[in-house]
Design a protein around this motif. Structure first.
Motif, PDB file in Angstrom:
ATOM      1  N   ILE A  33       0.860  -1.194   0.000  1.00  0.00           N
ATOM      2  CA  ILE A  33       0.000   0.000   0.000  1.00  0.00           C
ATOM      3  C   ILE A  33       0.897   1.245   0.000  1.00  0.00           C
ATOM      4  O   ILE A  33       1.797   1.371   0.829  1.00  0.00           O
ATOM      5  N   PHE A  34       0.660   2.104  -0.968  1.00  0.00           N
ATOM      6  CA  PHE A  34       1.360   3.388  -1.006  1.00  0.00           C
ATOM      7  C   PHE A  34       0.456   4.460  -0.415  1.00  0.00           C
ATOM      8  O   PHE A  34      -0.749   4.469  -0.688  1.00  0.00           O
ATOM      9  N   ILE A  35       1.039   5.340   0.367  1.00  0.00           N
ATOM     10  CA  ILE A  35       0.260   6.447   0.909  1.00  0.00           C
ATOM     11  C   ILE A  35       0.956   7.751   0.516  1.00  0.00           C
ATOM     12  O   ILE A  35       2.112   7.977   0.860  1.00  0.00           O
ATOM     13  N   ALA A  36       0.234   8.571  -0.249  1.00  0.00           N
ATOM     14  CA  ALA A  36       0.840   9.780  -0.780  1.00  0.00           C
ATOM     15  C   ALA A  36       0.084  10.994  -0.271  1.00  0.00           C
ATOM     16  O   ALA A  36      -1.145  11.027  -0.322  1.00  0.00           O
ATOM     17  N   HIS A  56       3.359  -4.466   3.380  1.00  0.00           N
ATOM     18  CA  HIS A  56       4.406  -3.475   3.102  1.00  0.00           C
ATOM     19  C   HIS A  56       3.750  -2.129   2.794  1.00  0.00           C
ATOM     20  O   HIS A  56       2.821  -2.075   2.004  1.00  0.00           O
ATOM     21  N   CYS A  57       4.236  -1.089   3.452  1.00  0.00           N
ATOM     22  CA  CYS A  57       3.637   0.235   3.240  1.00  0.00           C
ATOM     23  C   CYS A  57       4.742   1.245   2.905  1.00  0.00           C
ATOM     24  O   CYS A  57       5.839   1.193   3.451  1.00  0.00           O
ATOM     25  N   VAL A  58       4.445   2.128   1.943  1.00  0.00           N
ATOM     26  CA  VAL A  58       5.371   3.214   1.615  1.00  0.00           C
ATOM     27  C   VAL A  58       4.595   4.516   1.760  1.00  0.00           C
ATOM     28  O   VAL A  58       3.567   4.693   1.102  1.00  0.00           O
ATOM     29  N   ALA A  59       5.065   5.404   2.627  1.00  0.00           N
ATOM     30  CA  ALA A  59       4.350   6.665   2.853  1.00  0.00           C
ATOM     31  C   ALA A  59       5.255   7.841   2.519  1.00  0.00           C
ATOM     32  O   ALA A  59       6.366   7.944   3.030  1.00  0.00           O
ATOM     33  N   ILE A  60       4.778   8.707   1.633  1.00  0.00           N
ATOM     34  CA  ILE A  60       5.557   9.897   1.285  1.00  0.00           C
ATOM     35  C   ILE A  60       4.653  11.122   1.301  1.00  0.00           C
ATOM     36  O   ILE A  60       3.613  11.150   0.632  1.00  0.00           O
ATOM     37  N   GLY A  61       5.061  12.114   2.052  1.00  0.00           N
ATOM     38  CA  GLY A  61       4.261  13.334   2.151  1.00  0.00           C
ATOM     39  C   GLY A  61       4.864  14.229   3.205  1.00  0.00           C
ATOM     40  O   GLY A  61       6.027  14.051   3.566  1.00  0.00           O
ATOM     41  N   PRO A  62       4.078  15.184   3.703  1.00  0.00           N
ATOM     42  CA  PRO A  62       4.599  16.043   4.764  1.00  0.00           C
ATOM     43  C   PRO A  62       5.037  15.198   5.961  1.00  0.00           C
ATOM     44  O   PRO A  62       4.467  14.137   6.215  1.00  0.00           O
ATOM     45  N   GLU A  75       2.310   0.985  12.992  1.00  0.00           N
ATOM     46  CA  GLU A  75       2.962   0.285  14.093  1.00  0.00           C
ATOM     47  C   GLU A  75       1.951  -0.610  14.797  1.00  0.00           C
ATOM     48  O   GLU A  75       2.240  -1.743  15.151  1.00  0.00           O
ATOM     49  N   LYS A  76       0.752  -0.068  14.928  1.00  0.00           N
ATOM     50  CA  LYS A  76      -0.334  -0.810  15.572  1.00  0.00           C
ATOM     51  C   LYS A  76      -0.633  -2.092  14.804  1.00  0.00           C
ATOM     52  O   LYS A  76      -0.959  -3.119  15.387  1.00  0.00           O
ATOM     53  N   TYR A  77      -0.556  -2.001  13.485  1.00  0.00           N
ATOM     54  CA  TYR A  77      -0.863  -3.176  12.643  1.00  0.00           C
ATOM     55  C   TYR A  77       0.372  -4.017  12.353  1.00  0.00           C
ATOM     56  O   TYR A  77       0.297  -4.960  11.569  1.00  0.00           O
ATOM     57  N   ASN A  78       1.508  -3.617  12.940  1.00  0.00           N
ATOM     58  CA  ASN A  78       2.740  -4.332  12.633  1.00  0.00           C
ATOM     59  C   ASN A  78       3.072  -4.326  11.141  1.00  0.00           C
ATOM     60  O   ASN A  78       3.580  -5.305  10.602  1.00  0.00           O
ATOM     61  N   LEU A  79       2.706  -3.250  10.496  1.00  0.00           N
ATOM     62  CA  LEU A  79       2.879  -3.155   9.045  1.00  0.00           C
ATOM     63  C   LEU A  79       4.169  -2.368   8.740  1.00  0.00           C
ATOM     64  O   LEU A  79       4.234  -1.159   8.978  1.00  0.00           O
ATOM     65  N   PRO A  80       5.196  -3.047   8.235  1.00  0.00           N
ATOM     66  CA  PRO A  80       6.461  -2.364   7.947  1.00  0.00           C
ATOM     67  C   PRO A  80       6.225  -1.165   7.027  1.00  0.00           C
ATOM     68  O   PRO A  80       5.544  -1.296   6.015  1.00  0.00           O
ATOM     69  N   THR A  81       6.805  -0.010   7.379  1.00  0.00           N
ATOM     70  CA  THR A  81       6.501   1.211   6.638  1.00  0.00           C
ATOM     71  C   THR A  81       7.783   1.971   6.273  1.00  0.00           C
ATOM     72  O   THR A  81       8.603   2.254   7.142  1.00  0.00           O
ATOM     73  N   ILE A  82       7.902   2.245   4.992  1.00  0.00           N
ATOM     74  CA  ILE A  82       9.043   3.010   4.513  1.00  0.00           C
ATOM     75  C   ILE A  82       8.589   4.451   4.298  1.00  0.00           C
ATOM     76  O   ILE A  82       7.530   4.692   3.718  1.00  0.00           O
ATOM     77  N   VAL A  83       9.409   5.403   4.771  1.00  0.00           N
ATOM     78  CA  VAL A  83       9.072   6.809   4.541  1.00  0.00           C
ATOM     79  C   VAL A  83      10.225   7.473   3.787  1.00  0.00           C
ATOM     80  O   VAL A  83      11.346   6.979   3.810  1.00  0.00           O
ATOM     81  N   SER A  84       9.944   8.580   3.117  1.00  0.00           N
ATOM     82  CA  SER A  84      10.986   9.313   2.400  1.00  0.00           C
ATOM     83  C   SER A  84      11.177  10.654   3.093  1.00  0.00           C
ATOM     84  O   SER A  84      10.272  11.481   3.125  1.00  0.00           O
ATOM     85  N   MET A  85      12.364  10.856   3.660  1.00  0.00           N
ATOM     86  CA  MET A  85      12.593  12.037   4.490  1.00  0.00           C
ATOM     87  C   MET A  85      13.131  13.198   3.661  1.00  0.00           C
ATOM     88  O   MET A  85      13.931  12.996   2.756  1.00  0.00           O
ATOM     89  N   ASN A  86      12.666  14.395   3.986  1.00  0.00           N
ATOM     90  CA  ASN A  86      13.130  15.566   3.238  1.00  0.00           C
ATOM     91  C   ASN A  86      13.640  16.680   4.146  1.00  0.00           C
ATOM     92  O   ASN A  86      13.098  17.767   4.187  1.00  0.00           O
ATOM     93  N   PRO A  87      14.728  16.398   4.882  1.00  0.00           N
ATOM     94  CA  PRO A  87      15.282  17.425   5.768  1.00  0.00           C
ATOM     95  C   PRO A  87      16.020  18.508   4.980  1.00  0.00           C
ATOM     96  O   PRO A  87      16.181  18.398   3.766  1.00  0.00           O
ATOM     97  N   VAL A  88      16.476  19.522   5.705  1.00  0.00           N
ATOM     98  CA  VAL A  88      17.290  20.572   5.082  1.00  0.00           C
ATOM     99  C   VAL A  88      18.571  19.932   4.542  1.00  0.00           C
ATOM    100  O   VAL A  88      19.174  19.086   5.185  1.00  0.00           O
TER     101      VAL A  88
END
Ligand SMILES: Cc1cc2nc3c(=O)[nH]c(=O)nc-3n(C[C@H](O)[C@H](O)[C@H](O)COP(=O)(O)OP(=O)(O)OC[C@H]3O[C@@H](n4cnc5c(N)ncnc54)[C@H](O)[C@@H]3O)c2cc1C
Ligand SMILES: Cc1cc2nc3c(=O)[nH]c(=O)nc-3n(C[C@H](O)[C@H](O)[C@H](O)COP(=O)(O)OP(=O)(O)OC[C@H]3O[C@@H](n4cnc5c(N)ncnc54)[C@H](O)[C@@H]3O)c2cc1C
Ligand code: SF4
Ligand code: SF4
Ligand code: FES
Lengths: 295, 461
Positions: free
Chosen positions: A109-112, A190-196, A208-221
């Protein structure tokens, strides 16, 4: 110089540009990013690669004006050029490195969220080209801010949700995910979440509650994007990571979001001044006593 | 008559004035001063100074030419050995190299070789004199990675031998540390660095910026697909180290690299550039090398009260003596023999202070310097709003991790033959900080030179 071959607006505040950058186009993969600079005085701005065409040598970027430099970028049109366009930077998405058999077992599942929708697209499209149809949720404030709907529909099972319910489902992406899992019998591993960052933080809390591994894309300075300055450092688990070389994708359940969100605001006042100056141009007279404009 | 035991004094910007601007601190010699200083050299038969110079400039020869007023000849003499004399005359740690062994230094002050070299190079530039170019192209293509001193020197030498050379540089600007690290007030960018880069280009060297080897293209691709017959890696040692103490990710903690890159490369100190830099009120710079001095003096010029926090004593400060002296004159406070143990953070996540422990010097360690040991119970706090970490750097693994067959050592430094630059990979050469770890401009140039020779021999076989 890197010419802009095409430019349009995806929504009120979201801009898309197709840029001729053959070296980047040749090697880039979903999940990676580039850094642009508009002119000699400009900042180095990191932006995720949203699409690419190896044959034509082009790379697509999508951005939202938030500070002085991105606002200035909105003035560029087809036929203009970026002074610098360097990449691809960062690591490609983990999905690309997975064993194809293992990948086929994944229910993804992708979350955008918001402008983060754009960088999700190449990943979903890549999977589709490799015979895997994932689910994807696009979340936006309202109907006018939903982007890339047609592109997504062609390559995945799409769910759209808006905060005000003006289009698709009503509510935030987290509510949509909760409903899919709890009410609509969906199962994901498998979950991929990208956004604010704030969205990614709350998605991670939920998964975390669902034990669903989640990848995020970080956008720091960032400054250089090659591991040289350390501006982009994050705490992931017990370790300090540099988002530009170790990321930008990380295990979302290990990322210290609160620290990352604070670090994002580091230049807020400085940037506010730059923004004022950009808007006021030569009429900028300072007054804040700090930027030197009144010296 | 001047005192022959002393150097002709050099004119400098007043410390109080320069603490508030980014203009060059040292004005250098004018022609009269340089020619007068030249008379102090006794033109040794076995000049020790030449041995002290990593690129073996024929120092007595250029000084004699300068003494006779033949400045162009002096420039040509220097150019035979050095591609960046205006840079080296300014930033070489002369006290531990050429001047450190000058015979004059045994009784009195050594000959001011660096300042004369600087004068000759500046004079040549102002008078439009260019280094000699290649006789003829030889049709062979060589790629150079990194446009720092090592890469520029290697490329310049190869171009002079007739090679078709392209430098690939990751940043948007050539120069390496000369552009992003060393500040304007020590090494002017458009007046000096850019001109020296132009000189290298005028030899026919192409510079392609915005190309990150290992990301945009790999070494194997350069050789297999783009027709390069040999590659020189001069990618430097750019990765910053941190202390891994609590609070290090707080807002207001920067690596010296970030701070200096914002100020030098991105010109954040100037109003007409967009990149922001944090102007602290009270800044602690941790470390004692050239990088720490540069960060400290930059913060000072941006309006801060600056403390240099260093764990050993003044004698062990690795920075050039001249820089420490300048820093003190400008009002930098040195908190020596103390080491940070924690960065204190306020409720908003900003730095509010730094907790340090006092140190004393114990037995010498493997570097021969006395090892600092903490004094128990001596912890104290300095209240600051900014901390700049300047603890050293190491080579970036981007290239070594994407190049099969290129061996590195435990510290990620590329293993290369000192004389030829050869690495474990065929047709791939390396030199400079990427091989030695953070060192000096002139050593990097020396390595670039050696590798140019090595490459020429390899391709002439
Ligand atoms: C790896 C990476 C990939 C990125 N990809 C994209 C992309 O594809 N499209 C895109 O539009 N942006 C993307 N960003 C963010 C983008 O780089 C910044 O928006 C941009 O640098 C802002 O520059 P600025 O000078 O205009 O404002 P800044 O100087 O960065 O900041 C202005 C203010 O806005 C805040 N801010 C910064 N970024 C964001 C953000 N993303 N959302 C909300 N507030 C923010 C900051 O806290 C700051 O206070 C990415 C960032 C990184 C590090
Ligand atoms: C702040 C500071 C002050 C210093 N002061 C002095 C001084 O006073 N005197 C002195 O002698 N020395 C000084 N030094 C040290 C000196 O600058 C270095 O030893 C010297 O610059 C090393 O040269 P180099 O060519 O090996 O590497 P660098 O100068 O580091 O240049 C390497 C270049 O390679 C590029 N690069 C890296 N990776 C890639 C890649 N994958 N693809 C393409 N390009 C890449 C980098 O962007 C960079 O431009 C100082 C260093 C610093 C940081
Ligand atoms: S290059 Fe450096 S070491 Fe050599 S003579 Fe010049 S200042 Fe001295
Ligand atoms: S050692 Fe000193 S005096 Fe002798 S040649 Fe060199 S610079 Fe001149
Ligand atoms: S952006 Fe400089 S190290 Fe990541």
């Amino acid at each position: 110089m890197f010419p802009i071959l095409y430019a349009d607006k995806l929504a009120a505040n979201i801009y898309r540009m197709v840029v001729h950058a053959p070296r980047v186009a040749k090697r880039c993969e979903p999940g990676q990013f580039i850094i642009v600079r508009t002119d000699e005085e400009g900042e180095r701005i990191p932006l995720t690669i949203c699409d690419y065409d190896r044959e034509k040598g082009t790379v697509t970027i999508v951005f939202q004006p938030v500070g002085a430099s991105t606002t200035q970028m909105t003035n560029l049109k087809e036929g203009d050029a970026f002074l610098d366009f360097v990449g691809p930077l960062g690591r490609p998405s983990d999905l690309l490195e997975m064993d194809p058999e293992e990948l086929k077992q994944k229910k993804i599942i992708f979350i955008a969220g918001g402008v983060g929708t754009a960088p999700v697209y190449p990943q979903v499209k890549w999977l589709h080209e490799h015979g895997i149809t994932a689910d994807a949720i696009i979340g936006a404030k309202n109907k006018d801010l939903v982007i890339l709907e047609d592109e997504f529909s062609a390559v995945c099972n799409l769910y759209i949700t808006t905060d005000d319910g003006s289009y698709g489902r009503e509510g935030m992406v987290t509510k949509c995910l909760e409903d899919l899992i709890e009410k609509e019998g969906k199962e994901y591993n498998h979950c991929v979440a990208i956004g604010p960052m704030i969205m990614m933080k709350f998605v991670c809390k939920l998964t975390e509650k669902y034990n669903l591994p989640t990848i995020v894309s970080m956008n720091p300075v960032m400054v250089d994007g090659t591991g040289m300055c350390g501006a982009c450092r994050l705490t992931v688990g017990d370790e300090v990571k540099f988002a530009c070389v170790d990321g930008p994708e990380f295990d979302g359940h290990k990322v210290d979001f609160d620290q990352a969100m604070k670090r994002m605001t580091m230049y807020k006042t400085e940037e506010g001044r730059a923004m004022l100056k950009a808007q006021e141009g030569d009429t900028h007279h300072g007054g804040c006593g700090n930027c030197g404009g009144d010296k | 008559m001047a005192d022959v035991l002393k150097k002709v004094p050099v004119r400098e910007q007043d410390p109080k004035v320069r603490a508030t601007n980014f203009e060059e601190v040292c004005y250098g010699y004018n022609k009269e001063e340089a020619m007068e200083e030249a008379t102090r050299c006794i033109n040794c038969k076995n000049p020790r100074c030449v041995q002290g110079c990593p690129v073996s400039i024929n120092i007595p020869k250029f000084i004699q030419e300068l003494k006779a007023g033949e400045i162009e000849a002096a420039y040509n003499t220097i150019s035979e050995s050095s591609a960046l004399p205006a840079v080296c005359g300014r930033v070489c740690p002369q006290e531990s190299q050429c001047e450190g062994v000058c015979i004059r230094g045994i009784k009195g002050e050594p000959v001011s070789i660096g300042k004369m070299e600087r004068f000759v190079a500046d004079w040549a530039r102002e008078n439009g004199i260019k280094p000699k170019t290649a006789e003829q192209k030889n049709g062979h293509k060589v790629a150079v990675i990194g446009a720092g001193p090592a890469g520029l020197t290697c490329a310049g030498d190869l171009a002079r031998l007739g090679y078709d050379v392209t430098i690939f540089e990751a940043l948007h600007k050539a120069g390496g540390v000369l552009s992003y690290g060393i500040p304007e007030f020590r090494l002017p960018k458009s007046a000096v660095v850019d001109k020296e880069i132009e000189n290298v280009k005028s030899l026919g060297v192409q510079i392609e910026t915005d190309v990150i080897i290992g990301k945009s293209v790999t070494i194997d691709e350069l050789m297999e697909q783009e027709g390069f017959e040999a590659v020189f890696i001069g990618s430097g040692a750019g990765l910053p180290m941190f202390m891994h103490i609590p609070g290090e990710n707080a807002m207001g903690v920067f690596s010296a690299n970030e701070y200096l890159t914002r100020s030098n490369l991105m010109k954040a100190y100037r109003d007409d550039y967009m990149t922001p830099i944090f102007r602290g009120r009270k800044v602690a710079v941790v470390g004692g090398g050239n990088v720490a001095m540069d960060a400290a003096r930059t913060a000072l010029r941006l309006g801060a009260e600056v403390h240099v926090v260093y764990r050993r004593s003044e004698e062990e400060l690795p920075a050039r003596v001249e820089e420490v002296h300048h820093a003190k004159e400008e009002g930098i406070i040195f908190d020596l023999l103390c080491n940070p143990v924690e960065i204190l953070v306020n409720d908003d996540g900003w730095v509010k202070g730094i907790r340090c422990i006092r140190m004393e010097l114990g037995e010498p360690d493997e570097s021969g310097r006395r090892r600092p040991v903490p004094v128990e119970g001596s912890e104290f706090e300095i209240d600051v709003d900014t901390v700049i970490m300047s603890l050293g750097t190491s080579p970036n693994p981007l290239i070594s991790s994407t190049t099969v067959g290129l061996d590195v050592n435990r510290k990620k430094c590329i293993i290369a033959n000192e004389e030829t630059g050869e690495t474990s990979k065929n047709a791939v050469f390396a030199g400079g900080d990427a091989v030695t770890g953070a060192a000096t401009v002139i050593l990097a140039m020396g390595a670039g030179k050696a590798a140019a020779k090595g490459i020429h021999e390899f391709l002439s076989k």
